[in-house]
Design a protein around this motif. Structure first.
Motif, short mmCIF file in Angstrom:
data_model
loop_
_atom_site.label_atom_id
_atom_site.label_comp_id
_atom_site.label_asym_id
_atom_site.label_seq_id
_atom_site.Cartn_x
_atom_site.Cartn_y
_atom_site.Cartn_z
N GLY A 1 0.80 -1.21 0.00
CA GLY A 1 0.00 0.00 0.00
C GLY A 1 0.84 1.26 0.00
N VAL A 2 1.92 1.25 0.78
CA VAL A 2 2.83 2.41 0.82
C VAL A 2 3.52 2.58 -0.54
CG1 VAL A 2 4.95 3.31 1.86
CG2 VAL A 2 3.20 2.29 3.30
N PHE A 3 3.91 1.46 -1.15
CA PHE A 3 4.55 1.54 -2.47
C PHE A 3 3.60 2.14 -3.50
CE2 PHE A 3 5.42 -0.41 -6.63
CZ PHE A 3 6.73 0.04 -6.84
N ILE A 4 2.34 1.71 -3.47
CA ILE A 4 1.35 2.26 -4.40
C ILE A 4 1.16 3.76 -4.15
CG2 ILE A 4 -1.08 2.20 -5.07
CD1 ILE A 4 -1.07 -0.79 -4.46
N THR A 5 1.11 4.14 -2.89
CA THR A 5 0.93 5.55 -2.55
C THR A 5 2.09 6.39 -3.04
OG1 THR A 5 -0.37 4.96 -0.59
CG2 THR A 5 0.57 7.18 -0.65
N MET A 6 3.32 5.95 -2.78
CA MET A 6 4.49 6.73 -3.20
C MET A 6 4.60 6.79 -4.72
SD MET A 6 5.53 7.91 -0.47
CE MET A 6 6.87 8.81 -1.24
N THR A 7 4.22 5.72 -5.39
CA THR A 7 4.19 5.75 -6.86
C THR A 7 3.16 6.77 -7.34
OG1 THR A 7 4.80 3.41 -6.93
CG2 THR A 7 3.91 4.37 -8.95
N GLY B 1 -3.82 3.97 -3.13
CA GLY B 1 -2.84 3.64 -2.09
C GLY B 1 -3.26 4.12 -0.72
N ASN B 2 -3.81 5.34 -0.65
CA ASN B 2 -4.26 5.88 0.63
C ASN B 2 -5.41 5.07 1.21
OD1 ASN B 2 -2.42 8.01 0.67
ND2 ASN B 2 -3.77 9.37 -0.46
N ILE C 1 -4.09 1.75 2.56
CA ILE C 1 -3.36 1.90 3.82
C ILE C 1 -4.34 2.05 4.98
CG2 ILE C 1 -1.87 3.45 5.14
CD1 ILE C 1 -0.31 3.97 2.58
N ILE C 2 -5.40 2.84 4.78
CA ILE C 2 -6.39 3.04 5.84
C ILE C 2 -7.09 1.73 6.19
CG2 ILE C 2 -8.59 4.16 6.38
CD1 ILE C 2 -7.63 6.55 4.68
N ILE C 3 -7.49 0.97 5.17
CA ILE C 3 -8.18 -0.30 5.41
C ILE C 3 -7.25 -1.30 6.10
CG2 ILE C 3 -9.26 -2.29 4.30
CD1 ILE C 3 -10.30 -0.37 2.15
N ILE C 4 -6.01 -1.40 5.61
CA ILE C 4 -5.06 -2.35 6.18
C ILE C 4 -4.72 -1.97 7.62
CG2 ILE C 4 -2.67 -3.16 6.03
CD1 ILE C 4 -2.99 -2.93 2.95
#
Length: 262
Positions: A23-29, A46-47, A50-53
């Motif tokens: 999720g962090v990788f998707i967000t930073m991309t 991504g955000n 991350i919230i769901i996870i």
């Protein structure tokens, strides 16, 4: 002895760390591509992930610690070291921003006029909103420190609840003031190295304040349903460590970027 009977293997393996990393990788991309596009759905995806996870991860930890009794002494010891190592990694994360700031400010290049702050940039007054935010964050550090012994040493349920609520209010107030400060700033992240280092350092700190406020809010809700005791309160203890780290980073930001660097 079976694997599950050993105290170091009481907690079942969790899928959330690797999923959170994805999720962090998707967000930073998504953030990277956002610099070139007006709307980026990858960052939003991504955000949301991350919230769901994070919610699922916190749910599992709460269940393991409170209802299943899986957080034995060795498990708590590992959690403490994990939190310490995480904070150390955060120290080096912010160190990179301070390194970039001092590298740019102590030897300004000819492209920005060989002066600091660069030409045509009006920095923020350190003794207005930044000073108020410093007082707010230091006060929140006092209140969260007050909360820890109130319940776990004095068994004062109501005082801990009050202290935590004060900390949450101050954390939200700090975030709102920083948003107001960004709105009123006479420069942006694209204004030379001053703008980029300022907004990257203070922006990531603001993100950490939001994360810390969320962390304490979860502790506040758990406290209301009697999840903590004098023997089991690692979650709240970790939240206080994180909040104090956020406060110390802000002191360095205020002294270097807001005061000395402006």
């Amino acid at each position: 002895m079976s694997k599950t009977s050993h105290p170091y293997h009481m907690v079942n393996p969790s899928p959330w760390p690797i999923l959170a990393a994805v999720g962090v990788f998707i967000t930073m991309t998504g953030v990277t591509t956002w610099f070139h596009t007006s709307m980026n759905y990858l960052m939003i995806l991504g955000n949301i992930s991350i919230i769901i996870i994070s919610a699922q991860w916190w749910r599992d930890i709460t269940r393991e610690a409170t209802f299943q009794g899986l957080h034995t002494i060795p498990a708590v010891y590992g959690l403490k070291w994990g939190m310490v190592l995480f904070i150390i990694s955060e120290v080096f994360f912010f160190l990179s921003f301070f390194w970039a700031f001092f590298h740019s400010s102590m030897g300004p290049s000819p492209e920005i006029g060989s002066i600091w702050p660069p030409m045509m940039i009006t920095p923020l007054n350190a003794f207005q909103v930044p000073l108020l935010n410093t007082a707010i964050l230091l006060s929140s550090g006092v209140s969260v420190t007050w909360a820890l012994p109130c319940f776990f040493m004095e068994n004062n349920y109501s005082q801990m609840k009050t202290a935590l609520l004060i900390t949450l209010i101050l954390g939200v107030y700090f975030t709102l003031l920083q948003a107001f400060e960004y709105k009123e700033a006479a420069f942006s992240i694209t204004d030379a190295t001053f703008g980029s280092t300022f907004f990257m350092a203070t922006g990531f700190h603001g993100l950490h304040v939001i994360i810390g406020t969320t962390f304490l809010a979860v502790c506040f809700m758990r406290h209301n349903v009697n999840h903590f005791s004098s023997a089991h309160h690692m979650g709240f203890e970790a939240a206080t460590w994180y909040w104090h780290f956020v406060g110390v980073v802000w002191l360095f930001l205020f002294l270097s970027i807001y005061w000395w660097g402006s």
